[in-house]
Motif scaffolding. Sequence first.
Motif, PDB file in Angstrom:
ATOM      1  N   ALA A 199       1.181  -1.467  -0.107  1.00 40.04           N
ATOM      2  CA  ALA A 199       0.237  -0.047  -0.082  1.00 40.04           C
ATOM      3  C   ALA A 199       0.701   1.222   0.333  1.00 40.04           C
ATOM      4  N   THR A 202       0.752   4.688  -5.258  1.00 36.33           N
ATOM      5  CA  THR A 202       0.293   4.018  -6.028  1.00 36.33           C
ATOM      6  C   THR A 202       1.584   4.131  -7.123  1.00 36.33           C
ATOM      7  N   ASP A 213      -0.879  -2.815  -5.351  1.00 36.50           N
ATOM      8  CA  ASP A 213      -1.543  -2.653  -4.165  1.00 36.50           C
ATOM      9  C   ASP A 213      -3.285  -3.512  -4.722  1.00 36.50           C
ATOM     10  N   THR A 216      -6.240  -1.382  -4.755  1.00 40.34           N
ATOM     11  CA  THR A 216      -6.320  -0.402  -5.701  1.00 40.34           C
ATOM     12  C   THR A 216      -6.675  -0.376  -6.830  1.00 40.34           C
TER      13      THR A 216
END
Length: 266
Positions: A199, A202, A213, A216
């Motif tokens: 995490a 990004t 992640d 995401t």
Amino acid sequence: MQSKIFMALAVSALAIGAAGFDSNQAAVVTQDSTAQSGTDFAAAVAAPGRTEADVKLDISRKPAETLAFMGLETGDAVLDIFAGGGYYSEVMGAAVGSAGSVVAVNPPQFVSSDAAKAKWAGIATRQPGVSLKPSQLGDYTPEPDSFDFAMMHLIYHDLYWESEKFKVPRMDPAAFLTKLYAGMKPGGIVAVIDHVGNAGDTRAVVEKTHRIDPATAKADFEKAGFVLETESDMFVNSDDDLEKNVFDPSVRGKTNRFVMKFRKPA
């Protein structure tokens, strides 16, 4: 590191996020490769003419099990997004048969070499239903309601990556998924397999590791309107170091990967 990544795309073994996964560390999908749709995925994988390099990846990538899990069917119209060297394009072309088709989208700068042209010419000869569409991902807009199935194999994270050197412009993942949603038929499936990342920011995670992640990816697709239908742990590897770039020799081919099957509501 970026040079190693995209030079691989410029030769015959093109494939973003290439090397496969150690099958001894993967949870096995228990369903038969013909169980969901009647499509003989094992026969598609065994179709003659595939390159030796692609065949060597079969043990680690488990294409028959993966496509059975995702629900690809004979006759499907398929979109292979950032298809690289056509590993999945060729297998899916054999699986969907003469009644189906596969459109393989690749940025033109990665399919312009003689090696890439020869690789794709071979695929088109063996599987006439497969066609190559050179296009920057951000520029590609599918016709509305045109695809039954889309494959994003180890490339969703690349929507967050950019490179002046390799002529990869900054992209808007939300805009891409909006167009993909419109291009899928009602009930259409999007198969997403990617390297698990930590995490955080990004774009920074992708720049450093070429990972993303899973939360995401899930949130992005659901925001675009897709429904997460199911997931698989077939490529889980708890020993993977998520801080390392996926092309680091110590983890290459052994990354922890998530598998998600999204569907556009009917």
